[in-house]
Scaffold this active site. Structure first.
Site, PDB file in Angstrom:
ATOM      1  N   ASP A  28       0.932  -1.324  -0.064  1.00  0.00           N
ATOM      2  CA  ASP A  28       0.074   0.250  -0.059  1.00  0.00           C
ATOM      3  C   ASP A  28       0.957   1.287   0.114  1.00  0.00           C
ATOM      4  OD1 ASP A  28      -2.012   1.716   0.005  1.00  0.00           O
ATOM      5  OD2 ASP A  28      -2.980   0.675   1.606  1.00  0.00           O
TER       6      ASP A  28
HETATM    7  C1  BGC Z   1      -5.037   3.037   0.071  1.00  0.00           C
HETATM    8  C2  BGC Z   1      -4.939   2.115  -1.133  1.00  0.00           C
HETATM    9  C3  BGC Z   1      -4.870   2.713  -2.595  1.00  0.00           C
HETATM   10  C4  BGC Z   1      -3.639   3.738  -2.433  1.00  0.00           C
HETATM   11  C5  BGC Z   1      -3.475   4.330  -3.814  1.00  0.00           C
HETATM   12  C6  BGC Z   1      -3.853   3.870  -0.209  1.00  0.00           C
HETATM   13  O1  BGC Z   1      -3.831   4.992   0.610  1.00  0.00           O
HETATM   14  O2  BGC Z   1      -5.102   2.556   1.114  1.00  0.00           O
HETATM   15  O3  BGC Z   1      -6.350   1.383  -1.306  1.00  0.00           O
HETATM   16  O4  BGC Z   1      -5.078   2.090  -3.444  1.00  0.00           O
HETATM   17  O5  BGC Z   1      -3.661   4.450  -1.492  1.00  0.00           O
HETATM   18  O6  BGC Z   1      -4.412   5.228  -4.185  1.00  0.00           O
END
Ligand code: BGC
Length: 741
Positions: free
Chosen positions: A288
């Protein structure tokens, strides 16, 4: 003339050959030969790569890099790479991983998320929230949604969708429950798996996320979750396991939180042992955004650092950092090769190499129809006393509250789709341009329909008093980044009470990301749970209220009656500064949602699986036999009412003695189906209960174990309404939880 035809046909043949016979056209490039297996192609591409090329694939850049990467020192990201990223990244994308053009390996262009494309300058179509779609209890609905948003992912120039949210709704206040598929591992895994499969049918990669036990947003980057291996395998991990089996996602996104003292993205147990070992997962683990804490996490199973941004970010997998780690022996060459091979495997296996994405027109009308159908299958009629719904012969309607004149709410954060028609922002929250008020006027052109914002209780009550019926819309906003509240915001509870007092024919439509309290439930004769219903949400609501569509959604999450019924009354770290290290012990283990309520004997406000229809269904002739380790069940479902409709039949398994069987709770959902039936028609259904849903996980030997004994199969239309039962006797059965054994 004859010669011309011969020439034309030989040119045509040549063209055909050049398209089909890849090995002849690509001598020395076997990885581009589509007749080879993805494994063989990944191996041969890897063998052709230089170290610098390998390092490109394991380090990704966030949307911010687009404008901020230039300032990052060259010894962190080399200048040629910076130029490449900045010139090739899609403007507005969530992330970007450079490809290797020399070898025909594409860039990975990443967009969020499970309900549609967020990260694009091109607008897109928003599905209902994933929690809503789970309420359809129909994987075909989830699949169709996946096919549609996957097509838009391609058409906006992305080949990777950061989708497939399947964290269990262990905490009903979790701000991201709307992105996930409910509280039960079978339902959640089935629905998320179908979504992923639909997305990937577009020759792109979908992730599954957030691995694992990332079940609350409060202090999400520092929350340390304590939970036993057994409890995980029977709850959150089982949802992932089912979804991965059904959807085969190219990538798994590891989560921000810590699990038993180890970060999600450097968790040897979760990544190496369970995912890649026991489940034999062939794809790659991406982090993530901002969830990586060391270069050594590569040894714990992380394959790709994703979301590097700016000055100050730690480039743990950046080329210089990785080269140093290789040199010092911290990371071995074979581990690096395995990381790259996994990424290549996903690109080949999911079609991203053979079918390069390019920006293309989108059929917004057809796609909105997919979203509307999903909503129409998913909205849950919770209550309908005196058959107040569907609306018939009403001459005047008071529509009140919930910004129903403007649109329908959507969830916030990285899954907040950039909708076609433009987002409407009210008090910093996104609404989709599908106002229920306009849709009701369209469905009921002869009725007098008035609107009141609900801000002033007396004025709302006056409008209600002067109308045949009142419809109150309620909004509960949820977002990534923080947890929500079960109590409705502002004056909304008081609003329903005031309106219901003024007009006993009051219908309430709840648009929320997760469960909410309804202290007024006994005063409102009809309640429709609409979740966040997507880009045609207003139309779906109006068509259900007016009976054009017969509701068929059932709750994928328990609605607790009070805070006292929660497994955790306090959210650790709530109100403290961000990134405060906090802990939570998930003592309820695998007893999530209805299972917890069953263990404690708590009566919820609305039970998991509950949902009404404008017709009725009768279930009968339940049979069950053991079938190897599984159980085969059969039953008949009949539409016993006067309207066509879709019934949801649910089979739960309950050991005669659940404690002796080692279960976490008295019963588990074992199978479900949705049947579309005309009045008077019936259908025989055969379903299988997966052996893992009969077993307990034994960590000491890494086994599943069904304890010998009697098991009741309970059939009904909600977890608290299971009138049919038969009993089977199962022998003791033990088998390995690892596919390699
Ligand atoms: C989120 C993810 C997301 C990523 C990219 C993160 O803050 O937890 O679910 O895919 O950002 O935007």
């Amino acid at each position: 003339m004859g010669k011309t035809i011969a020439l034309v046909s030989s040119v045509a043949m040549l063209l055909c050959t050049s398209v089909q016979a890849q090995p002849d056209v690509q001598p020395g490039r076997p990885w581009l030969n589509t007749s080879l297996s993805p494994e063989a192609r990944a191996r041969s591409a890897l063998a052709a790569m230089t170290l610098d090329e390998k390092l490109r694939l394991i380090f990704g850049y966030s949307d911010q890099a687009f404008t901020k990467l230039a300032k990052v020192p060259d010894d962190i990201v080399p200048p040629d790479l910076k130029t490449y990223v900045v010139t090739r990244q899609n403007e507005g994308s969530a992330g970007f991983v450079p490809g290797v053009p020399r070898l025909g390996i594409p860039d990975q262009t990443q967009t969020d998320a499970s309900m549609g494309v967020r990260n694009s300058l091109i607008p897109s179509t928003a599905l209902p929230s994933s929690l809503a779609t789970a309420a359809s209890f129909d994987p075909a609905v989830s699949h169709a949604g996946g096919v549609m948003i996957g097509a838009e992912t391609r058409a906006t120039g992305h080949n990777t969708m950061l989708s497939g949210g399947v964290n269990l709704a262990r905490e009903p206040r979790n701000g991201r429950n709307f992105e996930y598929t409910g509280e039960d591992p079978l339902l959640a895994g089935t629905m998320a798996g179908a979504l992923i499969d639909g997305i990937q049918s577009n020759n792109i990669i979908s992730t599954i996320k957030h691995y694992a036990v990332n079940d609350a947003e409060t202090q999400r980057t520092t929350l340390d979750v304590t939970i036993s291996a057994q409890a995980m395998r029977q709850s959150d991990l089982l949802a992932f396991e089912f979804a991965i089996e059904r959807g085969s996602p190219g990538s798994v996104m590891c989560s921000y939180n810590l699990i038993n003292g180890r970060w999600g993205c450097e968790n040897d147990y979760l990544l190496n042992k369970v995912l890649k070992g026991d489940w034999g997962y062939k794809g790659f683990v991406m982090s993530d955004w901002g969830a990586v804490h060391s270069t050594a996490s590569a040894n714990d199973g992380l394959d790709q650092f994703t979301g590097f941004c700016c000055v100050g970010d730690k480039p743990w997998f950046g080329p210089p950092a990785m080269k140093a780690a290789l040199q010092s022996g911290l990371i071995s060459q074979s581990r690096l090769d395995n990381m790259v091979e996994r990424i290549l495997w996903a690109l080949f296996a999911k079609g991203a190499v053979d079918h390069p994405v390019k920006v293309a027109p989108i059929d917004y009308g057809a796609h909105a129809a997919v979203s509307q159908k999903a909503a129409e299958e998913s909205l849950v009629l919770l209550k309908n006393d005196g058959d107040l719904l569907p609306l018939r012969g009403v001459k005047s309607i008071a529509v009140i509250g919930g910004n129903a004149d403007r649109g329908v709410p959507a969830g916030g954060g990285s899954s907040d789709v950039t909708p076609v028609g433009g987002a409407i922002i009210i008090d910093k929250w996104t609404y989709l341009p599908s106002p229920p008020l306009a849709a009701l006027k369209k469905e009921l052109p002869r009725a007098k329909i008035g609107f009141d914002t609900g801000a002033d209780l007396a004025s709302a009550a006056a409008l209600a008093a002067g109308s045949d019926v009142a419809i109150v819309f309620l909004n509960q906003h949820n977002s990534e980044g923080f947890d929500g509240k079960l109590k409705l915001e502002g004056n909304q509870d008081a609003l329903v009470a005031a309106v219901a007092k003024a007009n006993p024919k009051t219908i309430v439509v709840v648009e929320s990301g997760s469960a909410v309290f309804m202290p007024w439930a006994s005063q409102a004769p009809a309640i429709l749970q609409a979740f966040y219903p997507g880009i045609r949400g207003g139309d779906a609501i109006a068509r259900i209220l007016t009976g054009k569509v017969n509701p068929s959604g059932h709750l994928p999450i328990t609605f607790p009656a009070s805070l006292e019924q929660l497994a955790h009354r306090e959210l650790p770290g709530l109100g403290m500064p961000g990134e405060t290290p906090v802990e939570i012990v998930y003592g309820e283990g695998a007893a999530v949602g209805y299972k917890w309520h069953d263990v404690k004997g708590y009566e919820p406000l609305w039970a998991f699986g509950h949902g009404l229809s404008y017709t009725s269904f009768a279930l009968s002739d339940l049979t069950a036999q053991p079938d190897e380790r599984a159980i085969k069940v059969g039953f008949s479902i009949r539409n016993s009412g006067k309207r066509a409709g879709k019934g949801v039949a649910q089979v739960y398994v309950a050991p005669a003695d659940w404690k002796k069987a080692g279960w976490e709770a008295p019963k588990r959902l074992g199978a479900f189906t949705k049947a579309d039936l005309k009045p008077g028609k019936s259908k025989r259904v055969e379903l299988t209960v997966d052996p893992r849903l009969l077993a307990t996980y034994e960590a000491a030997n890494n086994n599943w174990h069904i304890k010998a004994g009697e098991y009741h199969l309970l059939l009904g239309q909600a977890s608290d309404d299971l009138p049919q039962a038969v009993t089977v006797t199962l022998p003791d059965a033990v088998w390995s939880a690892s596919v390699s054994n």
